[in-house]
Design a protein around this motif. Structure first.
Motif, PDB file in Angstrom:
ATOM      1  N   ASP A   1       3.451   2.559  -1.290  1.00  0.00           N
ATOM      2  CA  ASP A   1       2.666   1.737  -2.210  1.00  0.00           C
ATOM      3  C   ASP A   1       2.012   0.615  -1.412  1.00  0.00           C
ATOM      4  N   PRO A   2       1.227  -0.259  -2.029  1.00  0.00           N
ATOM      5  CA  PRO A   2       0.527  -1.301  -1.261  1.00  0.00           C
ATOM      6  C   PRO A   2       1.431  -2.257  -0.484  1.00  0.00           C
ATOM      7  N   ASP A   3       2.700  -2.366  -0.869  1.00  0.00           N
ATOM      8  CA  ASP A   3       3.634  -3.230  -0.144  1.00  0.00           C
ATOM      9  C   ASP A   3       4.503  -2.463   0.849  1.00  0.00           C
ATOM     10  N   GLY A   4       4.200  -1.190   1.051  1.00  0.00           N
ATOM     11  CA  GLY A   4       4.980  -0.397   1.994  1.00  0.00           C
ATOM     12  C   GLY A   4       6.245   0.199   1.401  1.00  0.00           C
ATOM     13  N   LEU A   5       6.424   0.114   0.082  1.00  0.00           N
ATOM     14  CA  LEU A   5       7.587   0.725  -0.558  1.00  0.00           C
ATOM     15  C   LEU A   5       7.492   2.239  -0.398  1.00  0.00           C
ATOM     16  N   PRO A   6       8.521   2.864   0.147  1.00  0.00           N
ATOM     17  CA  PRO A   6       8.458   4.312   0.329  1.00  0.00           C
ATOM     18  C   PRO A   6       8.550   5.050  -1.011  1.00  0.00           C
ATOM     19  N   LEU A   7       7.564   5.909  -1.254  1.00  0.00           N
ATOM     20  CA  LEU A   7       7.508   6.724  -2.463  1.00  0.00           C
ATOM     21  C   LEU A   7       7.496   8.192  -2.039  1.00  0.00           C
ATOM     22  N   GLU A   8       8.138   9.014  -2.853  1.00  0.00           N
ATOM     23  CA  GLU A   8       8.226  10.440  -2.551  1.00  0.00           C
ATOM     24  C   GLU A   8       7.557  11.252  -3.647  1.00  0.00           C
TER      25      GLU A   8
ATOM     26  N   TYR B   1      -0.359  -8.640  -7.184  1.00  0.00           N
ATOM     27  CA  TYR B   1      -0.300  -7.978  -8.491  1.00  0.00           C
ATOM     28  C   TYR B   1      -1.531  -7.119  -8.770  1.00  0.00           C
ATOM     29  N   LYS B   2      -2.721  -7.632  -8.517  1.00  0.00           N
ATOM     30  CA  LYS B   2      -3.936  -6.874  -8.824  1.00  0.00           C
ATOM     31  C   LYS B   2      -4.008  -5.577  -8.032  1.00  0.00           C
ATOM     32  N   VAL B   3      -3.652  -5.647  -6.756  1.00  0.00           N
ATOM     33  CA  VAL B   3      -3.687  -4.455  -5.898  1.00  0.00           C
ATOM     34  C   VAL B   3      -2.646  -3.438  -6.359  1.00  0.00           C
ATOM     35  N   SER B   4      -1.433  -3.898  -6.631  1.00  0.00           N
ATOM     36  CA  SER B   4      -0.376  -2.982  -7.055  1.00  0.00           C
ATOM     37  C   SER B   4      -0.637  -2.414  -8.444  1.00  0.00           C
ATOM     38  N   ARG B   5      -1.176  -3.236  -9.340  1.00  0.00           N
ATOM     39  CA  ARG B   5      -1.508  -2.742 -10.684  1.00  0.00           C
ATOM     40  C   ARG B   5      -2.518  -1.612 -10.576  1.00  0.00           C
ATOM     41  N   LYS B   6      -3.561  -1.801  -9.771  1.00  0.00           N
ATOM     42  CA  LYS B   6      -4.576  -0.763  -9.582  1.00  0.00           C
ATOM     43  C   LYS B   6      -3.942   0.509  -9.003  1.00  0.00           C
TER      44      LYS B   6
END
Length: 128
Positions: free
Chosen positions: A117-124, A16-21
């Protein structure tokens, strides 16, 4: 039925902390609300995307990993509109985020690229 827009996209993160940042400080999304749900040991972070849309960022204990990248059945990626793709890429690069080479959509002639994103979710990023 009268679907007017996409209200939100829900994302489950592993840290959570990494993704929130990442979503707040690096992508610059504004926080609408942040809730800690004691009974679930889980955060729910509502983030504003543009004028009408939101991302709901959830944390859960030990969520399963994404099955493949990015061609698993289901949601393939999340795309963000940007005014200038080169400026957006430069900003991400300043934060050591790897971005793929810029491509041009053969149907629209618009520039786009992908990052994770930090979990490898592909973003465009899609230049409007």
């Amino acid at each position: 039925m009268n679907i007017r827009d996409i209200h939100h996209v829900a994302i489950i993160c592993s840290d959570y902390k990494v993704s929130r940042k990442f979503y707040v400080e690096i992508l610059g999304l504004s926080v609408i609300a942040e809730t800690y749900r004691e009974e679930r040991h889980s955060y729910k972070l509502d983030l504003r995307v543009g004028e009408h849309s939101q991302i709901e960022l959830f944390s859960f204990d030990n969520p399963p990993a994404r099955s493949s990248y990015p061609e698993a059945a289901g949601l393939r990626h999340l795309a963000f509109e940007v005014d200038n793709i080169e400026d957006a890429i430069a900003h991400l690069s300043e934060h050591d985020i790897k971005v793929e080479s810029v491509r041009v959509d053969e149907l629209t002639g618009k520039k786009f690229t992908f990052f994770q994103d930090p979990d490898g979710l592909p973003l465009e990023l899609y230049e409007i």
